[in-house]
Scaffold this motif. Structure first.
Motif, short mmCIF file in Angstrom:
data_model
loop_
_atom_site.label_atom_id
_atom_site.label_comp_id
_atom_site.label_asym_id
_atom_site.label_seq_id
_atom_site.Cartn_x
_atom_site.Cartn_y
_atom_site.Cartn_z
N TYR A 76 8.13 9.20 72.85
CA TYR A 76 8.62 10.57 72.11
C TYR A 76 10.26 10.55 72.26
O TYR A 76 11.06 11.15 71.41
N SER A 77 10.60 9.99 73.71
CA SER A 77 11.91 10.19 73.74
C SER A 77 12.71 9.05 72.78
O SER A 77 13.99 9.31 72.56
N ASN A 78 11.99 7.74 72.76
CA ASN A 78 12.68 6.94 71.83
C ASN A 78 12.66 7.26 70.32
O ASN A 78 13.67 7.11 69.65
N TYR A 79 11.74 7.93 70.15
CA TYR A 79 11.63 8.78 68.53
C TYR A 79 12.86 9.77 68.40
O TYR A 79 13.64 9.73 67.44
N ARG A 80 13.12 10.37 69.36
CA ARG A 80 14.19 11.42 69.14
C ARG A 80 15.54 10.89 69.39
O ARG A 80 16.27 11.10 68.40
N LYS A 81 15.58 9.84 69.99
CA LYS A 81 16.98 9.20 70.17
C LYS A 81 17.06 8.27 68.65
O LYS A 81 18.17 8.44 68.05
N ARG A 82 15.89 7.77 68.28
CA ARG A 82 16.05 7.09 66.84
C ARG A 82 16.46 8.22 65.82
O ARG A 82 17.16 7.89 64.88
N VAL A 83 15.62 9.57 65.74
CA VAL A 83 16.09 10.42 64.82
C VAL A 83 17.51 10.87 64.94
O VAL A 83 18.15 11.14 63.89
N ASP A 84 18.06 11.19 66.07
CA ASP A 84 19.37 11.67 66.28
C ASP A 84 20.33 10.33 65.60
O ASP A 84 21.09 10.69 65.19
N ARG A 85 19.95 9.30 66.07
CA ARG A 85 20.85 8.28 65.53
C ARG A 85 20.82 8.17 63.90
O ARG A 85 21.82 8.04 63.47
N ASP A 86 19.49 8.25 63.37
CA ASP A 86 19.63 8.21 62.01
C ASP A 86 20.17 9.30 61.35
O ASP A 86 20.89 9.24 60.26
N ARG A 87 20.08 10.53 61.90
CA ARG A 87 20.77 11.74 61.52
C ARG A 87 22.34 11.66 61.44
O ARG A 87 22.83 12.02 60.52
N THR A 88 23.05 11.06 62.32
CA THR A 88 24.42 10.80 62.65
C THR A 88 24.83 9.66 61.39
O THR A 88 25.57 9.83 60.80
N LEU A 89 24.00 8.88 61.37
CA LEU A 89 24.25 7.70 60.54
C LEU A 89 24.12 8.07 58.91
O LEU A 89 25.15 7.96 58.16
N GLN A 110 2.63 8.74 80.26
CA GLN A 110 4.14 8.22 80.53
C GLN A 110 4.50 7.31 79.20
O GLN A 110 5.49 7.59 78.87
N ARG A 111 3.68 6.86 78.86
CA ARG A 111 3.75 5.95 77.52
C ARG A 111 4.09 6.89 76.17
O ARG A 111 5.02 6.84 75.45
N LEU A 112 3.43 8.24 76.46
CA LEU A 112 3.71 9.18 75.41
C LEU A 112 4.93 9.65 75.44
O LEU A 112 5.92 9.94 74.33
N GLN A 113 5.38 9.94 76.52
CA GLN A 113 6.63 10.60 76.75
C GLN A 113 7.82 9.49 76.45
O GLN A 113 8.81 10.09 75.72
N ALA A 114 7.51 8.22 76.80
CA ALA A 114 8.63 7.28 76.29
C ALA A 114 8.70 6.95 74.94
O ALA A 114 9.74 7.04 74.42
#
Length: 198
Positions: A71-84, A65-69
């Motif tokens: 990874y989910s946070n990592y994906r959100k951060r990467v998507d936000r960084d890409r947009t920025l 569960q910690r790993l999934q959380a």
């Protein structure tokens, strides 16, 4: 040996004194008592192993569960960084094109925007518009220091608040982000003379 008691025949009684039941392979109770040594040893070992497995399962589940959380946070951060990064790249390119757009605007104001050059300028303006670039700053709008840069200042009886009376250079923005403020001439209401006591 058969004996007769009261005219009835009594069957012989057979007692199996074996400690292990031949059919099940389990220990038998002796004289109605349970065999504690053999019955108790496997149960605690099984309970201990079961408890250890339950603890390991809980630990692995928590890790997953910690790993999934993460990874989910990592994906959100990467998507936000890409947009920025994309927005910053587009803003950087459009900022470099602003002097060209200023030249096109001056050529249009002087009537020199004709022929093929007019088509090229229209195409450039459409392309920058698709990227989100919009011009702002019109004569007569209230002065806003967050989006206007005052280059000239005067007083006028025709205005009731600080107003842009001339647009010297249009401003540009992408969405809410101002790339360049509009450079304007500002007029304020005339100050009323202070009545002096004489």
């Amino acid at each position: 040996m058969n004996t007769r008691e009261n005219g009835s025949e009594q069957e012989p009684v057979i007692r199996d004194n074996r400690k292990i039941d031949p059919e099940t392979g389990q220990a038998r109770a002796a004289d109605g008592e349970q065999v504690k040594e053999q019955a108790e040893q496997p149960a605690p070992a099984a309970d201990l192993a079961s408890a250890e497995l339950a603890i390991q399962l809980a630990e692995r589940t928590a890790d997953l569960q910690r790993l999934q959380a993460e990874y989910s946070n990592y994906r959100k951060r990467v998507d936000r960084d890409r947009t920025l990064i994309k927005e910053q790249a587009v803003a950087g390119v459009l900022t470099e094109l602003l002097p060209v757009l200023d030249d096109i605007g001056r050529a249009r104001d002087h009537g020199e925007l004709t022929g093929g050059f007019a088509k090229v300028s229209e195409s450039l303006e459409v392309a920058t518009g698709k990227l989100g670039l919009s011009a702002f700053g019109t004569k007569g709008e209230p002065f806003d220091p967050t989006v206007h840069e005052a280059l000239m200042h005067s007083y006028s009886p025709d205005v009731t608040e600080p107003t842009c009376v001339e647009i010297l250079q249009p401003g540009y923005r992408i969405g809410d982000r101002v790339l360049r403020p509009a450079r304007v001439s500002v007029a304020e209401p005339e100050e009323e003379p202070v009545a002096s006591d004489s």
